[in-house]
Scaffold this motif. Sequence first.
Motif, PDB file in Angstrom:
ATOM      1  N   GLU A  51       0.840  -1.200   0.000  1.00 26.74           N
ATOM      2  CA  GLU A  51       0.000   0.000   0.000  1.00 26.74           C
ATOM      3  C   GLU A  51       0.878   1.255   0.000  1.00 26.74           C
ATOM      4  OE1 GLU A  51      -3.283   2.336   2.786  1.00 26.74           O
ATOM      5  OE2 GLU A  51      -2.834   0.220   3.185  1.00 26.74           O
ATOM      6  N   PHE A  52       1.932   1.233   0.795  1.00 22.09           N
ATOM      7  CA  PHE A  52       2.864   2.367   0.856  1.00 22.09           C
ATOM      8  C   PHE A  52       3.497   2.609  -0.509  1.00 22.09           C
ATOM      9  CE2 PHE A  52       7.340   3.732   1.520  1.00 22.09           C
ATOM     10  CZ  PHE A  52       7.097   4.997   2.031  1.00 22.09           C
ATOM     11  N   GLU A  54       2.453   1.756  -3.510  1.00 25.60           N
ATOM     12  CA  GLU A  54       1.481   2.227  -4.498  1.00 25.60           C
ATOM     13  C   GLU A  54       1.163   3.706  -4.289  1.00 25.60           C
ATOM     14  OE1 GLU A  54      -1.689  -0.546  -4.003  1.00 25.60           O
ATOM     15  OE2 GLU A  54      -0.760  -2.073  -5.286  1.00 25.60           O
ATOM     16  N   LYS A  55       1.033   4.131  -3.041  1.00 22.49           N
ATOM     17  CA  LYS A  55       0.740   5.536  -2.760  1.00 22.49           C
ATOM     18  C   LYS A  55       1.954   6.422  -3.047  1.00 22.49           C
ATOM     19  CE  LYS A  55      -2.937   4.829   0.613  1.00 22.49           C
ATOM     20  NZ  LYS A  55      -3.395   4.920   2.023  1.00 22.49           N
ATOM     21  N   LEU A  56       3.131   5.888  -2.825  1.00 23.86           N
ATOM     22  CA  LEU A  56       4.356   6.647  -3.079  1.00 23.86           C
ATOM     23  C   LEU A  56       4.665   6.733  -4.574  1.00 23.86           C
ATOM     24  CD1 LEU A  56       6.749   8.024  -1.562  1.00 23.86           C
ATOM     25  CD2 LEU A  56       7.933   5.824  -1.667  1.00 23.86           C
ATOM     26  N   GLY A  57       4.193   5.750  -5.348  1.00 17.20           N
ATOM     27  CA  GLY A  57       4.463   5.745  -6.782  1.00 17.20           C
ATOM     28  C   GLY A  57       5.799   5.131  -7.134  1.00 17.20           C
ATOM     29  N   ASP A  59       7.978   1.543  -7.794  1.00 18.90           N
ATOM     30  CA  ASP A  59       7.657   0.163  -8.193  1.00 18.90           C
ATOM     31  C   ASP A  59       8.796  -0.834  -7.984  1.00 18.90           C
ATOM     32  OD1 ASP A  59       9.350   0.898 -10.243  1.00 18.90           O
ATOM     33  OD2 ASP A  59       7.757   1.078 -11.746  1.00 18.90           O
ATOM     34  N   THR A  96       0.152  -4.648 -10.916  1.00 18.21           N
ATOM     35  CA  THR A  96       1.048  -3.515 -10.654  1.00 18.21           C
ATOM     36  C   THR A  96       2.346  -3.730 -11.435  1.00 18.21           C
ATOM     37  OG1 THR A  96       2.348  -4.422  -8.812  1.00 18.21           O
ATOM     38  CG2 THR A  96       0.162  -3.566  -8.279  1.00 18.21           C
ATOM     39  N   GLU A 313       3.269   9.512   8.258  1.00 20.90           N
ATOM     40  CA  GLU A 313       3.517  10.560   7.262  1.00 20.90           C
ATOM     41  C   GLU A 313       5.014  10.765   7.023  1.00 20.90           C
ATOM     42  OE1 GLU A 313       1.930  15.091   6.692  1.00 20.90           O
ATOM     43  OE2 GLU A 313       3.033  14.654   8.541  1.00 20.90           O
ATOM     44  N   PHE A 316       6.589   8.921   4.146  1.00 19.61           N
ATOM     45  CA  PHE A 316       6.391   9.522   2.827  1.00 19.61           C
ATOM     46  C   PHE A 316       7.313  10.727   2.641  1.00 19.61           C
ATOM     47  CE2 PHE A 316       2.505   7.144   3.448  1.00 19.61           C
ATOM     48  CZ  PHE A 316       2.239   6.630   2.194  1.00 19.61           C
TER      49      PHE A 316
END
Length: 399
Positions: A51-52, A54-57, A59, A96, A313, A316
């Motif tokens: 999840e982290f 995917e949210k961070l972008g 791969d 993904t 947070e 990120f």
Amino acid sequence: MKDWLWFSVAFWHTFRGTGGDPFGAPTKSWPWEDGTNSLAMAKRRMKAHFEFMEKLGVDRWCFHDRDIAPDGKTLVETNANLDEIVELAKELQVGTDIKPLWGTAQLFMHPRYMHGAATSPEVKVYAYAAAQVKKALEVTHYLGGENYVFWGGREGYQTLLNTDMKRELEHLANFLQAAVDHKKKIGFQGTLLIEPKPQEPTKHQYDWDVATSFSFLQKYGLTGEFKINVECNHATLSGHSCHHELETARINGLLGNIDANTGDPQVGWDTDEFLTDISEATLVMSSVVKNGGLAPGGFNFDAKLRRESTDVEDMFIAHISGMDTMARGLRNVAKLIEDGSLDELVRKRYQSFDSEIGAMIEAGKGDFETLEKKVLEWGEPIVPSGKQELAEMLFQSAL
């Protein structure tokens, strides 16, 4: 930029880091943790990790086998635990572009490795390490990993008084050759990497820095099978700059991957801080550009939150800051290349070797008798300025 900057999240620091240090207790308590090292907890942690990412972008990710799955009472049970977590990771990858940048075996934390792994004087430990690397290679391959790293860790010596160093180096070389053989046997196409790892916590090491690692690979005929994973903080601990280590690896055809971090110059330990220095990032990216990129390697954020950063947070913020810094470094290198002034300064500094006699020397044909005759003909040489301050000014102007 994405063609140049292949970023990776380090599972161990990001999801297993506790904030503890030799003088302080753990400070972090993430909402998905339940305080156990159970298989159920490992699955929940892996889901949080995806999840982290995917949210961070991002791969790519990197892992130790024992960080993603707990030890069992036997090797069979341990491997079964790892298989279960790897299957989950495989499922989470579906739909993904996420896959491992590299995997590795954790051959340092367990008490069995107190004397080392492939350098252990106990043959049963050597064999156990081999079995562990075999499995780690296989799961990295199964997940589509692009590289596999051998960490030095405790593969060194605190003292030479009770150590047969020659024998241990030969054992290690045989171990690495067996890894090469198994890589080929299972069809793993990724790159095998060695990471120089000084002062962690040893001092007489085969992998103190890039040059020492290169010497080891040359001596034991392994140069065609391995490249180097350069960690910037480790460069500092070995007494070099990260740029020096990257250039040493690059000019010898060994640069394979970068652990993008930095250390505190006043702390003699691997503090694993996120790289936020624009000047250092520009030097790092200059080596990467000269190398033509790192693929299939990339930039692994082998970095951890500071002890007092305890919000999710902050995970990120730290990674975004690291990515932005490397991106600015790449932009700065583009500026330097487009301007051309620094490259021209370097070219002019060596322009005397563009002469006939200089070309002869660079071709390896400059015998001493011929050079002596030229000195007698020329007289005392006039040495031009190196323009060091101008070089610094041109570099800083791009930042």
